[in-house]
Design an enzyme around this catalytic site. Structure first.
Site, PDB file in Angstrom:
ATOM      1  N   GLN A  83      44.103  35.130  39.087  1.00  0.00           N
ATOM      2  CA  GLN A  83      44.786  34.606  37.910  1.00  0.00           C
ATOM      3  C   GLN A  83      45.415  35.697  37.058  1.00  0.00           C
ATOM      4  O   GLN A  83      46.505  35.533  36.518  1.00  0.00           O
ATOM      5  CB  GLN A  83      43.785  33.813  37.064  1.00  0.00           C
ATOM      6  CG  GLN A  83      44.387  33.228  35.803  1.00  0.00           C
ATOM      7  CD  GLN A  83      43.366  32.430  35.024  1.00  0.00           C
ATOM      8  OE1 GLN A  83      42.341  32.034  35.553  1.00  0.00           O
ATOM      9  NE2 GLN A  83      43.642  32.197  33.767  1.00  0.00           N
ATOM     10  N   PHE A  84      44.727  36.825  36.912  1.00  0.00           N
ATOM     11  CA  PHE A  84      45.197  37.862  36.005  1.00  0.00           C
ATOM     12  C   PHE A  84      46.035  38.934  36.689  1.00  0.00           C
ATOM     13  O   PHE A  84      46.632  39.767  36.026  1.00  0.00           O
ATOM     14  CB  PHE A  84      44.010  38.528  35.305  1.00  0.00           C
ATOM     15  CG  PHE A  84      43.411  37.681  34.216  1.00  0.00           C
ATOM     16  CD1 PHE A  84      44.094  36.600  33.697  1.00  0.00           C
ATOM     17  CD2 PHE A  84      42.158  37.987  33.705  1.00  0.00           C
ATOM     18  CE1 PHE A  84      43.554  35.829  32.687  1.00  0.00           C
ATOM     19  CE2 PHE A  84      41.611  37.218  32.691  1.00  0.00           C
ATOM     20  CZ  PHE A  84      42.299  36.132  32.182  1.00  0.00           C
ATOM     21  N   THR A  87      44.960  42.673  43.668  1.00  0.00           N
ATOM     22  CA  THR A  87      44.170  43.806  44.131  1.00  0.00           C
ATOM     23  C   THR A  87      44.895  44.462  45.300  1.00  0.00           C
ATOM     24  O   THR A  87      45.377  43.777  46.206  1.00  0.00           O
ATOM     25  CB  THR A  87      42.762  43.363  44.571  1.00  0.00           C
ATOM     26  OG1 THR A  87      42.086  42.795  43.456  1.00  0.00           O
ATOM     27  CG2 THR A  87      41.958  44.552  45.075  1.00  0.00           C
ATOM     28  N   LYS A 102      42.068  46.943  41.493  1.00  0.00           N
ATOM     29  CA  LYS A 102      42.296  45.643  40.871  1.00  0.00           C
ATOM     30  C   LYS A 102      43.221  45.838  39.675  1.00  0.00           C
ATOM     31  O   LYS A 102      42.858  46.495  38.695  1.00  0.00           O
ATOM     32  CB  LYS A 102      40.965  45.032  40.433  1.00  0.00           C
ATOM     33  CG  LYS A 102      41.071  43.657  39.793  1.00  0.00           C
ATOM     34  CD  LYS A 102      39.671  43.132  39.489  1.00  0.00           C
ATOM     35  CE  LYS A 102      39.704  41.771  38.833  1.00  0.00           C
ATOM     36  NZ  LYS A 102      38.332  41.251  38.580  1.00  0.00           N
ATOM     37  N   ASP A 197      27.773  34.127  38.447  1.00  0.00           N
ATOM     38  CA  ASP A 197      28.694  33.532  39.426  1.00  0.00           C
ATOM     39  C   ASP A 197      28.384  34.009  40.838  1.00  0.00           C
ATOM     40  O   ASP A 197      29.285  34.299  41.620  1.00  0.00           O
ATOM     41  CB  ASP A 197      30.141  33.845  39.067  1.00  0.00           C
ATOM     42  CG  ASP A 197      31.133  32.970  39.835  1.00  0.00           C
ATOM     43  OD1 ASP A 197      30.784  31.804  40.122  1.00  0.00           O
ATOM     44  OD2 ASP A 197      32.235  33.441  40.143  1.00  0.00           O
ATOM     45  N   GLU A 432      46.924  26.266  36.408  1.00  0.00           N
ATOM     46  CA  GLU A 432      45.870  25.436  36.964  1.00  0.00           C
ATOM     47  C   GLU A 432      46.207  23.951  36.799  1.00  0.00           C
ATOM     48  O   GLU A 432      45.924  23.134  37.677  1.00  0.00           O
ATOM     49  CB  GLU A 432      44.548  25.782  36.281  1.00  0.00           C
ATOM     50  CG  GLU A 432      44.130  27.217  36.542  1.00  0.00           C
ATOM     51  CD  GLU A 432      43.203  27.776  35.488  1.00  0.00           C
ATOM     52  OE1 GLU A 432      42.757  28.917  35.660  1.00  0.00           O
ATOM     53  OE2 GLU A 432      42.933  27.092  34.491  1.00  0.00           O
ATOM     54  N   ASP A 491      41.695  17.687  62.274  1.00  0.00           N
ATOM     55  CA  ASP A 491      42.142  17.160  63.571  1.00  0.00           C
ATOM     56  C   ASP A 491      41.378  15.882  63.918  1.00  0.00           C
ATOM     57  O   ASP A 491      40.209  15.926  64.290  1.00  0.00           O
ATOM     58  CB  ASP A 491      41.927  18.230  64.640  1.00  0.00           C
ATOM     59  CG  ASP A 491      42.352  17.768  66.023  1.00  0.00           C
ATOM     60  OD1 ASP A 491      43.142  16.813  66.100  1.00  0.00           O
ATOM     61  OD2 ASP A 491      41.894  18.376  67.006  1.00  0.00           O
TER      62      ASP A 491
END
Length: 534
Positions: A83-84, A87, A102, A197, A432, A491
């Protein structure tokens, strides 16, 4: 720096590829009823002033002058995008050693909290630098356009990719891996850091040939904490989020819950709490009942079940601490975890879970990127109308304002949009919003679907094949692992490729989460085809 001088490729992990919205939010904590930040009032005031004066172009983020990163490093190919910013593979000019850089664009830092998030991520990486199994930051740089974080290059790819390529997988191997992961949590907690996270894709390998060269990455949602401190911000990834996080009153115990979910996935190939929608997943998490009886839990020892129950205890105060997990008989050195191979269905399940919806998510990104201004002007006006505070993000309360546009969206579509956008952050930015709305907007849907299908089917044969997916992944700097599973998931006639009808069915299905029926049917095909084991 270990293996940082070696070549390597990996996907978008360094750039938070699976945190579609989470990058923007983190780091507010609450003690009692008093909300605090990691920065003083004067610091926040100066940041706010910087924003008013045009931070995006000139104002410093780091707060100190740095050398020009391009005078010290040569920036190479793109490794990932978030998003920001992006890298890149970078090479130190003086030594020839390779690292990951990054690059965070200042133009994407739209509010004070964004700047604080970047500063805090850097602070935490420096704080944990040198610790075993945690990615090492080398240095940070800033110019007028961006902040650059140079860190060691994890050239071995994702840990879970390595696991799933093994032909033999046992409880003992799972115990060795979860020991590393919980050891990382113990290191973080002992240094006063909560990760918030943790998930399989956030563990990379320095060396593809060394399964113990594990490195934890992505501290964008991590925070410093004090004993007894209570956090209220809802962050994390749906399958791995702890119930107390959803209840907005949590501490470092939430990291242990996440590790318990990872262990469950390692042993069974599926998460313990799932549903067809994210809200359904959260309901299962809050309910807390764990399935140890169905065929999704084959041949697992009682000791492993005992550890999972204690790591997934719904009461944080009764949940095992990191050091207690490491002392559990199943996980400790010379413990009771057996070296007997797990049920052969586990690895196909694990691969299926890792690859789920990857093609659909990629297709939605492709569609969003190709929308013309004329096609999105209405959505842009909706977003502006909801963004009453002009913050470039909207809350879910503001998102409910979509109902005033009922001539375009039905109530059911609004609910689906909210679930598609919701990654537990309770806010959504413009990019988003568009990506989530793409899958719901009925206007010229056929045109968008055909454009996405054609992106993969460049030779016009009418089919998406493994080779075509591989080329698409290379174009977008994505890992090309488990392409067969991406095909297998969609499939329907088992011919090993995806035709347009199958592609449309996938795109129009309301499967923001991973339903058991989807996995069950795909698993049956996988077992029939007997594939060899992100």
């Amino acid at each position: 720096m270990g293996n940082s001088c070696q070549n390597g490729t990996y996907g978008n992990n360094y750039q938070n590829s699976n945190r579609f919205q989470n990058d923007r939010f983190a780091s507010r904590y609450v003690d009692g009823n008093d909300t605090e930040d990691c920065y003083s009032g004067s610091s926040r005031a100066s940041l706010a002033g910087a924003l008013r004066q045009g931070l995006n172009l000139k104002s410093p983020v780091l707060g100190y002058k740095t050398p020009n990163v391009r005078e010290l490093y040569t920036l190479g190919r793109e490794l990932g995008q978030g998003q920001f910013g992006k890298t890149y593979l970078c090479t130190e000019i003086s030594t020839g050693c390779q690292y990951a850089c990054k690059t965070i664009l200042k133009s994407n830092l739209r509010c004070v909290s964004d700047i604080e998030d970047v500063r805090r991520e850097i602070q935490i990486m420096h704080h944990l630098s040198g610790q075993k199994n945690i990615v090492t930051i080398k240095d940070t740089y800033e110019d007028e356009q961006a902040v650059h974080i140079v860190m060691e290059l994890c050239a071995g790819g994702e840990l879970f990719s390595k696991i799933q390529k093994r032909g033999h997988y046992s409880e003992r191997k799972a115990a060795e891996l979860i020991k590393i992961i919980v050891g990382i949590i113990e290191t973080c907690h002992s240094h006063g850091v909560m990760h918030r996270d943790l998930k399989p894709e956030n563990f990379l390998l320095l060396d593809a040939d060394d399964e113990f060269s594990v490195k934890a990455i992505d501290f964008g949602l991590s925070v410093f904490f004090r004993p007894g401190q209570v956090f209220r911000e809802v962050v994390g990834s749906p399958y791995y989020i702890a119930p107390e996080v959803l209840e907005k009153r949590y501490g470092p115990e939430a990291d242990i819950w996440t590790a318990g979910v990872i262990l469950y996935v390692l042993l069974t190939g599926v998460p313990p709490f799932w549903a067809d929608t994210q809200s359904g997943i959260y309901e299962k998490v809050l309910d807390g009942r764990i399935d140890f009886k169905s065929n999704r839990w084959p041949r697992i020892s009682d000791s492993a079940k005992d550890l999972i129950k204690k790591m997934l205890c719904p009461y944080p105060s009764e949940r095992l601490k990191a050091h207690e997990v490491l002392k559990h008989p199943w996980i400790c050195d010379n413990g009771v975890a057996t070296n007997r191979a797990l049920d052969p269905s586990v690895l196909p399940r694990l691969k299926q879970f890792s690859a789920m919806n990857r093609l659909k998510k990629l297709s939605l990104q492709i569609i969003a990127e190709r929308l013309s201004e004329e096609e999105i002007v209405g959505l842009r006006e909706m977003f502006k109308a909801m963004d009453t505070k002009n913050r470039s993000v909207v809350t879910f309360g503001e998102l409910k304002g979509l109902k005033r546009y009922s001539s375009v969206f039905k109530d059911t579509e609004i609910n689906d949009l909210m679930e598609a956008a919701d990654d537990t952050t309770s806010t959504i930015n413009w990019e988003e919003f568009i990506a989530a709305a793409v899958s719901l907007n009925k206007i010229e849907r056929e045109k968008h679907l055909m454009a996405a299908f054609t992106y993969f089917d460049k030779d016009g044969s009418g089919f998406i094949t493994v080779d075509k997916l591989q080329k698409a992944c290379m174009e977008r700097n994505m890992e090309d692992t488990f392409l067969e599973e991406m095909i297998l998931e969609v499939d329907q006639n088992n011919d090993g490729q995806i035709d347009y009808a199958e592609f449309v069915t996938m795109m129009q299905s309301n499967n923001f989460g991973l339903g058991w029926q989807t996995v069950e049917s795909s698993l049956n095909v996988a077992l029939r085809e007997a594939p060899q084991v992100y």
